[in-house]
Design a protein around this motif. Structure first.
Motif, mmCIF file in Angstrom:
data_model
loop_
_atom_site.group_PDB
_atom_site.id
_atom_site.type_symbol
_atom_site.label_atom_id
_atom_site.label_comp_id
_atom_site.label_asym_id
_atom_site.label_seq_id
_atom_site.Cartn_x
_atom_site.Cartn_y
_atom_site.Cartn_z
ATOM 1 N N ASP A 276 0.823 -1.209 0.000
ATOM 2 C CA ASP A 276 0.000 0.000 0.000
ATOM 3 C C ASP A 276 0.856 1.258 0.000
ATOM 4 N N VAL A 277 1.988 1.191 0.684
ATOM 5 C CA VAL A 277 2.881 2.343 0.793
ATOM 6 C C VAL A 277 4.306 1.874 0.513
ATOM 7 N N LEU A 278 5.033 2.636 -0.273
ATOM 8 C CA LEU A 278 6.461 2.411 -0.478
ATOM 9 C C LEU A 278 7.223 3.558 0.178
ATOM 10 N N LEU A 279 8.219 3.210 0.973
ATOM 11 C CA LEU A 279 9.001 4.204 1.693
ATOM 12 C C LEU A 279 10.415 4.232 1.133
ATOM 13 N N VAL A 280 10.796 5.331 0.535
ATOM 14 C CA VAL A 280 12.194 5.527 0.143
ATOM 15 C C VAL A 280 12.905 6.000 1.405
ATOM 16 N N GLY A 281 13.381 5.034 2.175
ATOM 17 C CA GLY A 281 13.945 5.347 3.487
ATOM 18 C C GLY A 281 15.394 5.745 3.407
ATOM 19 N N ASP A 282 15.838 6.531 4.403
ATOM 20 C CA ASP A 282 17.257 6.848 4.451
ATOM 21 C C ASP A 282 18.085 5.631 4.859
ATOM 22 N N SER A 283 17.404 4.493 5.123
ATOM 23 C CA SER A 283 18.115 3.227 5.303
ATOM 24 C C SER A 283 18.876 2.826 4.052
ATOM 25 N N LEU A 284 18.630 3.519 2.933
ATOM 26 C CA LEU A 284 19.410 3.257 1.728
ATOM 27 C C LEU A 284 20.889 3.480 1.989
ATOM 28 N N GLY A 285 21.218 4.330 2.958
ATOM 29 C CA GLY A 285 22.622 4.530 3.295
ATOM 30 C C GLY A 285 23.286 3.238 3.716
ATOM 31 N N MET A 286 22.550 2.354 4.386
ATOM 32 C CA MET A 286 23.107 1.096 4.866
ATOM 33 C C MET A 286 22.945 -0.022 3.844
ATOM 34 N N VAL A 287 21.707 -0.255 3.369
ATOM 35 C CA VAL A 287 21.451 -1.440 2.552
ATOM 36 C C VAL A 287 21.789 -1.248 1.082
ATOM 37 N N VAL A 288 21.899 0.019 0.624
ATOM 38 C CA VAL A 288 22.240 0.274 -0.779
ATOM 39 C C VAL A 288 23.646 0.826 -0.921
ATOM 40 N N LEU A 289 24.018 1.791 -0.068
ATOM 41 C CA LEU A 289 25.316 2.445 -0.191
ATOM 42 C C LEU A 289 26.387 1.824 0.690
ATOM 43 N N GLY A 290 26.012 0.885 1.571
ATOM 44 C CA GLY A 290 26.996 0.185 2.388
ATOM 45 C C GLY A 290 27.567 0.991 3.536
ATOM 46 N N GLN A 291 26.881 2.058 3.943
ATOM 47 C CA GLN A 291 27.359 2.874 5.058
ATOM 48 C C GLN A 291 27.009 2.209 6.387
ATOM 49 N N ASP A 292 27.638 2.683 7.458
ATOM 50 C CA ASP A 292 27.428 2.069 8.764
ATOM 51 C C ASP A 292 26.099 2.463 9.398
ATOM 52 N N ASP A 293 25.585 3.645 9.062
ATOM 53 C CA ASP A 293 24.298 4.082 9.595
ATOM 54 C C ASP A 293 23.645 5.003 8.576
ATOM 55 N N ASP B 276 15.798 -6.871 3.820
ATOM 56 C CA ASP B 276 15.611 -7.827 4.917
ATOM 57 C C ASP B 276 14.591 -8.896 4.538
ATOM 58 N N VAL B 277 13.512 -8.490 3.889
ATOM 59 C CA VAL B 277 12.468 -9.440 3.507
ATOM 60 C C VAL B 277 13.007 -10.490 2.547
ATOM 61 N N LEU B 278 13.922 -10.081 1.661
ATOM 62 C CA LEU B 278 14.439 -10.995 0.640
ATOM 63 C C LEU B 278 15.778 -11.622 1.016
ATOM 64 N N GLY B 279 16.310 -11.308 2.206
ATOM 65 C CA GLY B 279 17.580 -11.914 2.628
ATOM 66 C C GLY B 279 18.763 -11.440 1.806
ATOM 67 N N LEU B 280 18.824 -10.127 1.520
ATOM 68 C CA LEU B 280 19.878 -9.594 0.654
ATOM 69 C C LEU B 280 20.852 -8.679 1.390
ATOM 70 N N TYR B 281 20.734 -8.560 2.724
ATOM 71 C CA TYR B 281 21.624 -7.669 3.464
ATOM 72 C C TYR B 281 22.534 -8.507 4.336
ATOM 73 N N ASP B 282 23.832 -8.249 4.268
ATOM 74 C CA ASP B 282 24.808 -9.137 4.895
ATOM 75 C C ASP B 282 25.298 -8.655 6.252
ATOM 76 N N LYS B 283 24.758 -7.565 6.770
ATOM 77 C CA LYS B 283 25.268 -7.042 8.043
ATOM 78 C C LYS B 283 24.216 -7.212 9.131
ATOM 79 N N LEU B 284 23.728 -6.116 9.668
ATOM 80 C CA LEU B 284 22.787 -6.173 10.785
ATOM 81 C C LEU B 284 21.495 -6.860 10.381
ATOM 82 N N SER B 285 21.062 -7.851 11.172
ATOM 83 C CA SER B 285 19.775 -8.511 10.948
ATOM 84 C C SER B 285 18.931 -8.291 12.198
#
Length: 744
Positions: free
Chosen positions: A182-199, A361-370
């Protein structure tokens, strides 16, 4: 000069705009062409109904469902109904019945017309490699109805949960939108899961605009919400300015910001600027340093009261929804009951109006914090890595691109080209099987294993006896190859498959063994209960890219003769460890079977998981002490989303026991926190972990161990140079659980 226009409904339900002259010409002389054009085309039925009666067909049908069944009888002609309505001689109930009957009739007619005009066309379409294939012309999908704030409000008021997913680019937005979010959120979590930053604190407004633009192109239905990143809303003016930029340039539908009472002025400024705003309270990732790390918020009554005040402040400032992150479930349910706007939970239990999860997280594609509150509904990293590996291997052996992936020339043009430049060079030959490339580790990398003539289960060959394995060695198929071995007892899970991935990356040939070793069980009923799923295991190993599966019987591995002495392998000192006291004979059985496997299979590398930490120590001691030419590699423990270490024995846990099981890892984390804080007393650290286990009456603690990671010796004091392995063993019902972490 007065001019009036009216909308008249036709028999088909469409509306026609017609002028009704009073004191002017038919059209005012200065009327704009666009205005005049509205008289030349019909209004669709749903819009006509809304303009005339102030509600849609859906609302009318809902109202109609509450009417007596007798009211839905045959209706007079449309003209008669229209005349009665115009004369105000039509009751509201009668009007609702007629409108619903007309809408239903029109829907049926449209469905019949669509079925009559929809056809599947087949034609001969040339392929790249020649030949032809049937082409099916798919019907164009109906345009998706955009989810707006009114639609969200209707879902909320009807009790329908809201599904929210993050999306950061065109592919993720397209997939999540198509899945029905219903809603898609372009979250600033992209820094971690897309850009590989620590936070998330490094993300900029420009980066958010860039990713919003990409996500907007993949979004047809869902409401697209964009995060205001850290530092972008320090003042109300900055919040409004940057929020407008995300909507204007990023093409977002709404914006989100973190903070409660302190952010209310910013929310009001954005709402005054015409923006739709979503709030966020509880754990706010942008303030992770201020909050003291990733910690649950609202555990005390005072903190819960403060969170409620924050959420109410956002509601009163104009937020259309509020995200609750890492909040105790009772607190989240309380806040949800007190607000008049939807709440979106993440780590806040099931009592919120909806849920949000991170795409990766839903697709199991992030290798750091779970995070504990996330759940992997699929683990796609393995299949994706395998597909990419197959591509790289196909390029290396020149099997890709094939002819069907290439473009050709006509014979006439080919002859002209050859007349000028001569015949084209022959295609390069595939690399010879005997050629050797120099690998980064300095070892010669041979060509891939020549597969047996009749491979089983795809590319996997099953070997059931030692003689069969040695015939394979004598045939030369494994000559000079780097063989990676993953020894298992079957009932495979993601932890085993992660070791297979590691072996696949570093080996020419990957071998897995499945053998339930009777010598390491000190209880007969434990051996009998151990799950045996060879067929399922073979399918998983084949899909993971394993070349050979060694699955011998107990009689093959231990050809005992009655009355004759039996050899075994022992490792001095292991019988004194806490684990050995609870499992007499266990380590002797493990040492014996590992020695046998290394002797039979002769791998270059053997892979173990850190979850069985003492077995890893034992394997290193065996390799060093018995001079095996094998390297021992240890992979990290693979855990469930709630922290429970994956184990084949977990299948024996009841639902209640499964819910309690993650407490073992919680105890280890508590011990780790105390160690990081400077505690160096082994007794104090053990007591810290034991207190956590004691909070669960169904768990019986066997031991908390602090041992040297290199040799497994129990430590009486800490502070040396080597790593420390903290281990816990508990009995939970009929199942024994062990886990460990390494302390720096």
């Amino acid at each position: 000069m007065v001019f009036v226009a009216v909308l008249r409904r036709t028999a088909g339900g469409c509306g026609l705009k017609v002028p009704r002259r009073t004191s002017a010409d038919l059209f005012m002389r200065d009327a704009h062409l666009k205005c005049v054009s509205t008289y030349l085309k019909p209004f669709p039925p749903h819009l006509t109904q809304f303009i005339c009666f102030g509600s849609s067909s859906l609302v009318q049908r809902r109202r109609l469902s509450a009417l007596p069944a007798a009211a839905a009888g045959a209706a007079p002609a449309v003209d008669a109904w229209a005349e009665r309505a115009a004369a105000r001689d039509l009751s509201a109930a009668e009007l609702q019945v007629q409108l619903d009957l007309q809408a239903q009739q029109q829907s049926e007619e449209e469905g019949k017309a669509a079925a009559a005009t929809t056809a599947v066309e087949e034609e001969e379409v040339p392929l790249y490699g020649g030949g032809a294939a049937p082409h099916v012309a798919p019907a164009a999908p109906p345009p998706a109805k955009k989810v707006g704030l009114h639609a969200l409000r209707r879902m909320y008021e009807s009790g329908e949960p809201l599904s929210v997913l993050t999306a950061y680019d065109y592919p993720s937005a397209r997939l999540a939108d198509g899945a029905g979010a219903d809603v898609l959120l372009v979250g600033d979590s992209l820094g971690m899961v897309v850009l590989g930053q620590d936070d998330t604190t490094e993300v900029t407004v420009s980066q958010m605009v860039h990713h919003c633009q990409a996500a907007a192109r993949g979004t047809r239905r869902a409401l697209l919400v964009a995060d205001l990143p850290f530092g972008a809303y320090l003042t109300p003016q900055a919040a409004a300015s940057n929020g407008v930029r995300l909507v204007k340039e990023g093409r977002a539908d709404a914006v989100k910001l973190e903070g409660g009472v302190r952010a209310a002025e910013q929310v009001r400024a954005m709402v005054d600027a015409g923006l739709a705003v979503m709030g966020h309270v509880g754990f706010t990732p942008q303030s992770v340093a201020q909050l003291g790390g990733y910690r649950v918020q609202g555990r005390s009554a005072a903190e819960a009261r403060s969170l409620l005040e924050d959420a109410e402040a956002l509601q009163e400032a104009g937020c259309f929804a509020v995200v609750l992150e890492m909040v105790p479930a009772p607190v989240a349910a309380l806040i949800t009951s007190k607000l008049r706007v939807p709440t979106i939970g993440i780590g806040a239990g099931g009592g919120t109006s909806g849920q949000v999860q991170v795409f990766h997280d839903v697709l199991g594609l992030y290798d750091k914090l779970s995070p504990r509150f996330s759940h992997q509904f699929a683990r796609l990293e393995g299949p994706m890595r395998a597909a990419l590996g197959r591509y790289c291997a196909a390029v290396k052996r020149r099997s890709f691109p094939a002819r069907r992936h290439s473009f050709g020339m006509s014979d006439a043009e080919t002859r002209l080209l050859e007349a000028e430049f001569g015949p084209p060079p022959p295609p390069p030959a595939p690399p010879a099987r005997a050629s050797r490339a120099r690998a980064p580790n300095g070892h010669a990398s041979p060509a891939p294993l020549a597969r047996p003539h009749e491979p089983q289960r795809g590319g996997l060959r099953l070997v059931r006896s030692i003689d069969e394995w040695r015939q394979l060695q004598r045939s030369g198929e494994l000559a000079a190859a780097r063989v990676g071995l993953v020894p298992t007892m079957g009932a495979l899970h993601a932890g085993h498959l992660r070791l297979v991935e590691m072996a696949r990356e570093a080996s020419d040939v990957v071998v897995a063994s499945v053998f339930v070793n009777p010598k390491q069980f000190n209880k007969a009923d434990d051996l009998a209960r151990y799950p045996r799923t060879l067929e399922e295991d073979a399918a998983k190993l084949a899909a993971a890219g394993v070349d050979l599966l060694f699955a011998p019987s107990a009689g093959e591995m231990y050809p005992e003769e009655e009355g004759s002495p039996q050899p075994f392998v022992d490792v001095s000192g292991f019988d004194l460890l806490p684990e050995a006291r609870h499992r007499p004979g266990h380590f002797r059985g493990v040492a014996t079977v590992v020695t046998k496997l290394l002797n039979i299979l002769q791998p270059s590398t053997v892979y173990f998981g850190q979850k069985d930490g003492l077995q890893c120590v034992l394997a290193r001691r065996l390799v060093a002490g018995l001079n095996f030419d094998t390297e021992v590699v240890v992979g990290d423990t693979v855990r469930e989303p709630d922290g429970l270490a994956m184990s084949s024995r977990n299948v024996h846990l009841s639902q209640e026991e499964r819910e309690a099981a993650p407490l073992v890892y919680t105890a280890l984390l508590k011990l780790t926190e105390a160690h990081k804080a400077g505690e160096r007393s082994p007794a104090a650290l053990r007591a810290c972990a034991a207190a956590v286990i004691a909070s669960e009456p169904r768990m019986a603690l066997e031991y908390v161990s602090l041992a040297a990671a290199d040799d497994g010796r129990e430590l009486e004091k800490l502070g040396g140079a080597g790593a420390v392995m903290a281990s816990i063993a508990v009995q939970l019902g009929e199942t024994r659980l062990i886990d460990n972490v390494l302390l720096p």
